[in-house]
Design a protein around this motif. Structure first.
Motif, mmCIF file in Angstrom:
data_model
loop_
_atom_site.group_PDB
_atom_site.id
_atom_site.type_symbol
_atom_site.label_atom_id
_atom_site.label_comp_id
_atom_site.label_asym_id
_atom_site.label_seq_id
_atom_site.Cartn_x
_atom_site.Cartn_y
_atom_site.Cartn_z
ATOM 1 N N LEU A 1 53.841 33.699 50.061
ATOM 2 C CA LEU A 1 52.570 33.004 50.267
ATOM 3 C C LEU A 1 51.407 33.988 50.376
ATOM 4 O O LEU A 1 50.328 33.748 49.818
ATOM 5 C CB LEU A 1 52.650 32.138 51.525
ATOM 6 N N THR A 2 51.635 35.096 51.071
ATOM 7 C CA THR A 2 50.592 36.113 51.219
ATOM 8 C C THR A 2 50.215 36.709 49.871
ATOM 9 O O THR A 2 49.031 36.883 49.555
ATOM 10 C CB THR A 2 51.055 37.223 52.169
ATOM 11 N N ARG A 3 51.215 37.014 49.065
ATOM 12 C CA ARG A 3 50.948 37.600 47.736
ATOM 13 C C ARG A 3 50.217 36.588 46.848
ATOM 14 O O ARG A 3 49.297 36.951 46.109
ATOM 15 C CB ARG A 3 52.261 38.027 47.093
ATOM 16 N N TYR A 4 50.621 35.339 46.929
ATOM 17 C CA TYR A 4 50.001 34.313 46.075
ATOM 18 C C TYR A 4 48.534 34.092 46.449
ATOM 19 O O TYR A 4 47.671 34.033 45.576
ATOM 20 C CB TYR A 4 50.781 33.008 46.202
ATOM 21 N N THR A 5 48.257 33.968 47.734
ATOM 22 C CA THR A 5 46.867 33.752 48.151
ATOM 23 C C THR A 5 46.002 34.961 47.820
ATOM 24 O O THR A 5 44.822 34.811 47.482
ATOM 25 C CB THR A 5 46.788 33.439 49.652
ATOM 26 N N ALA A 6 46.574 36.167 47.892
ATOM 27 C CA ALA A 6 45.828 37.365 47.493
ATOM 28 C C ALA A 6 45.505 37.317 46.002
ATOM 29 O O ALA A 6 44.405 37.693 45.580
ATOM 30 C CB ALA A 6 46.631 38.620 47.835
ATOM 31 N N ALA A 7 46.459 36.843 45.193
ATOM 32 C CA ALA A 7 46.224 36.729 43.753
ATOM 33 C C ALA A 7 45.113 35.724 43.456
ATOM 34 O O ALA A 7 44.290 35.940 42.561
ATOM 35 C CB ALA A 7 47.514 36.318 43.044
ATOM 36 N N LEU A 8 45.073 34.632 44.219
ATOM 37 C CA LEU A 8 44.039 33.618 43.991
ATOM 38 C C LEU A 8 42.645 34.156 44.289
ATOM 39 O O LEU A 8 41.666 33.713 43.680
ATOM 40 C CB LEU A 8 44.299 32.375 44.845
ATOM 41 N N HIS A 9 42.543 35.114 45.218
ATOM 42 C CA HIS A 9 41.245 35.721 45.508
ATOM 43 C C HIS A 9 40.694 36.432 44.265
ATOM 44 O O HIS A 9 39.472 36.637 44.164
ATOM 45 C CB HIS A 9 41.361 36.722 46.656
ATOM 46 N N CYS A 10 41.565 36.800 43.335
ATOM 47 C CA CYS A 10 41.134 37.442 42.099
ATOM 48 C C CYS A 10 41.043 36.441 40.943
ATOM 49 O O CYS A 10 40.119 36.497 40.127
ATOM 50 C CB CYS A 10 42.106 38.558 41.711
ATOM 51 N N ILE A 11 42.017 35.533 40.863
ATOM 52 C CA ILE A 11 42.092 34.606 39.731
ATOM 53 C C ILE A 11 40.949 33.601 39.747
ATOM 54 O O ILE A 11 40.306 33.350 38.723
ATOM 55 C CB ILE A 11 43.453 33.882 39.720
ATOM 56 N N ILE B 1 44.607 47.911 41.552
ATOM 57 C CA ILE B 1 44.415 47.006 40.431
ATOM 58 C C ILE B 1 43.981 47.800 39.203
ATOM 59 O O ILE B 1 42.967 48.492 39.229
ATOM 60 C CB ILE B 1 43.370 45.931 40.770
ATOM 61 N N SER B 2 44.752 47.703 38.130
ATOM 62 C CA SER B 2 44.485 48.510 36.943
ATOM 63 C C SER B 2 44.019 47.658 35.769
ATOM 64 O O SER B 2 44.191 48.051 34.617
ATOM 65 C CB SER B 2 45.757 49.279 36.555
ATOM 66 N N ILE B 3 43.468 46.479 36.041
ATOM 67 C CA ILE B 3 42.973 45.628 34.966
ATOM 68 C C ILE B 3 41.467 45.463 35.116
ATOM 69 O O ILE B 3 40.911 45.695 36.183
ATOM 70 C CB ILE B 3 43.661 44.244 34.974
ATOM 71 N N SER B 4 40.831 45.047 34.042
ATOM 72 C CA SER B 4 39.377 44.900 34.028
ATOM 73 C C SER B 4 39.000 43.450 34.332
ATOM 74 O O SER B 4 39.221 42.565 33.511
ATOM 75 C CB SER B 4 38.821 45.310 32.666
ATOM 76 N N TYR B 5 38.430 43.231 35.516
ATOM 77 C CA TYR B 5 37.957 41.889 35.847
ATOM 78 C C TYR B 5 36.826 41.480 34.907
ATOM 79 O O TYR B 5 36.692 40.305 34.544
ATOM 80 C CB TYR B 5 37.471 41.850 37.289
ATOM 81 N N GLU B 6 36.009 42.459 34.506
ATOM 82 C CA GLU B 6 34.895 42.175 33.617
ATOM 83 C C GLU B 6 35.395 41.628 32.286
ATOM 84 O O GLU B 6 34.841 40.676 31.726
ATOM 85 C CB GLU B 6 34.080 43.451 33.398
ATOM 86 N N GLN B 7 36.488 42.203 31.788
ATOM 87 C CA GLN B 7 37.032 41.766 30.506
ATOM 88 C C GLN B 7 37.623 40.355 30.614
ATOM 89 O O GLN B 7 37.411 39.518 29.730
ATOM 90 C CB GLN B 7 38.106 42.743 30.038
#
Length: 284
Positions: free
Chosen positions: A144-154, A86-92
């Motif tokens: 579905l696996t990729r989407y649920t993984a994305a939701l863990h971040c979003i 992951i190359s984005i800033s969650y803090e930002q």
């Protein structure tokens, strides 16, 4: 993390506060949560009021500055592989979402987020439709696996919007809303094709990896439990206690069903082995 210049009042509107008084994790809370949370002297509030209003985020600024940054981050999270770095800033992202909520743009932010993810899922559904039918189970599982993984971040980075808009104003939960989007725009469009393929794969052991079968069936059940009657035998193989408890009066029926299953497996080349052979430890 960017310091925000406001805390929530009882109507979830941000009031002025000094930058140095609180961290972002302390602000935007209801008055009834803690009496000493982010309190300052009246003089400090008066001194910071003018500065706060000079930094009011207009709807145009939200649309041209804040949302484009958030949209790019969401796109990255939705399309990256679960194994990607992951190359984005969650803090930002967290800080920008926080500021949008405090500046009373929660409704705009929620609608834009739902539109963005809905558009993405419609594209995912089109790609599944265009792929070979025999690959639908694997491709659906990957989506579905990729989407649920994305939701863990979003979901975590949109926690303030969830708490102070979705839960408060809509009486819902962000994760539930986003899973419903997948159900409505992907799973429901392919369930008519997917279930027959799953039934066929289940009747031919190892045609599809057991782990993939389990992942898809459990995923469908999590999305819509009311799909169980469409394939009760399939769902019962992977979801415990779907059927009511066994009845003593039905024991003969269950034994007959088990015998039929054993015969089908034998006809397909699955042998129970030579039961007359002794174990190696007994022969010594």
């Amino acid at each position: 993390m960017e310091e925000m210049q406001g805390v929530e009042d009882d109507n979830h509107n941000c009031r002025a506060q000094a930058e140095s008084v609180c961290s972002p994790t302390q602000v935007c809370v209801d008055h009834d949560s803690s009496s000493d949370t982010c309190e300052s002297t009246s003089a400090l509030l008066l001194n910071s009021t003018a500065k706060f209003h000079l930094n009011v985020m207009t709807a145009e600024e939200y649309k041209t500055v804040y949302w484009p940054k958030l949209e790019r981050a969401i796109e990255h999270l939705l399309t990256q592989s679960p194994m990607d770095h992951i190359s984005i800033s969650y803090e930002q992202i967290y800080s920008q979402v926080y500021k949008c909520v405090c500046q009373q743009h929660s409704e705009l932010l929620y609608n834009d987020l739902m539109w963005k993810i809905r558009s993405h899922l419609e594209q995912v559904s089109s790609e599944l439709q265009a792929g070979p039918a025999e690959d639908l189970i694997e491709n659906f599982n990957r989506a579905l696996t990729r989407y649920t993984a994305a939701l863990h971040c979003i979901v975590p980075v949109f926690i303030y919007m969830n708490k102070f808009y979705i839960e408060t104003k809509l009486n819902r939960d962000l994760r539930d809303d986003l899973m419903k989007l997948f159900s409505d725009h992907v799973a429901e469009k392919h369930i008519g094709t997917l279930l027959p393929l799953l039934k066929k794969a289940h009747s031919m052991p190892f045609q599809v990896k057991p782990s993939t079968m389990e992942s898809v069936v459990k995923g469908l059940y999590a999305l819509r439990p009311d799909w169980v009657p469409l394939a009760p035998a399939l769902f019962s193989r992977f979801i415990p206690q779907i059927h009511p408890p066994a009845l003593e009066s039905q024991l003969l029926f269950y034994a007959d069903q088990d015998k039929k299953l054993q015969m089908e497996l034998h006809q397909k080349g699955f042998s129970r082995g030579d039961q007359s052979r002794k174990r190696a430890s007994e022969e010594s």
